[in-house]
Design a protein around this motif. Structure first.
Motif, PDB file in Angstrom:
ATOM      1  N   ALA A 123      85.041  42.192 -38.293  1.00  0.00           N
ATOM      2  CA  ALA A 123      84.036  41.295 -38.867  1.00  0.00           C
ATOM      3  C   ALA A 123      84.271  41.095 -40.359  1.00  0.00           C
ATOM      4  O   ALA A 123      84.190  39.974 -40.874  1.00  0.00           O
ATOM      5  CB  ALA A 123      82.636  41.848 -38.615  1.00  0.00           C
TER       6      ALA A 123
ATOM      7  N   GLY B 226      85.612  36.377 -33.549  1.00  0.00           N
ATOM      8  CA  GLY B 226      84.153  36.285 -33.472  1.00  0.00           C
ATOM      9  C   GLY B 226      83.669  35.477 -32.282  1.00  0.00           C
ATOM     10  O   GLY B 226      84.310  34.517 -31.861  1.00  0.00           O
TER      11      GLY B 226
ATOM     12  N   ILE C 168      77.017  41.596 -42.946  1.00  0.00           N
ATOM     13  CA  ILE C 168      77.934  42.117 -41.950  1.00  0.00           C
ATOM     14  C   ILE C 168      77.460  43.534 -41.652  1.00  0.00           C
ATOM     15  O   ILE C 168      77.355  44.363 -42.563  1.00  0.00           O
ATOM     16  CB  ILE C 168      79.386  42.120 -42.456  1.00  0.00           C
ATOM     17  CG1 ILE C 168      79.825  40.686 -42.790  1.00  0.00           C
ATOM     18  CG2 ILE C 168      80.319  42.757 -41.410  1.00  0.00           C
ATOM     19  CD1 ILE C 168      81.206  40.591 -43.423  1.00  0.00           C
TER      20      ILE C 168
END
Length: 97
Positions: free
Chosen positions: A66, A35, A92
């Motif tokens: 993710a 990330g 998400i």
């Protein structure tokens, strides 16, 4: 491949110290999961729902990455530091190619 994003909105932070404790654990877990923080707690102009509190946007190379980062053991340990003092809505989402 479409990128993945974590979008977090914090409608209430009644215990900023807990948020700091969470951040110390979450930041390395998110980075280990691939990330990249694009925005964190900067200026916000709110429209419609009017939520001007803290917003965090994190980008990943894929939606799957993710989701995997959120489900990782390291991030799940970070979540333990984020109980009662912070209200958060985390989504998400998949980006557009």
């Amino acid at each position: 491949m479409a990128k993945g994003y974590w979008v977090s909105v914090y409608p209430a932070i009644s215990d900023p110290e807990r948020l700091t404790a969470y951040d110390k654990l979450a930041r390395p877990a998110v980075q280990a999961g691939g990330g990249r923080v694009l925005s964190r707690g900067g200026r916000v102009v709110a429209h419609e729902a009017g939520i001007t509190q803290r917003v965090v946007l994190i980008e990943f190379d894929s939606f799957e990455q993710a989701v995997a980062a959120y489900e990782s053991e390291a991030y799940q340990k970070a979540l333990v530091a984020l109980p009662d003092g912070v209200e958060r809505d985390l989504r998400i989402i998949e980006g557009i190619d």
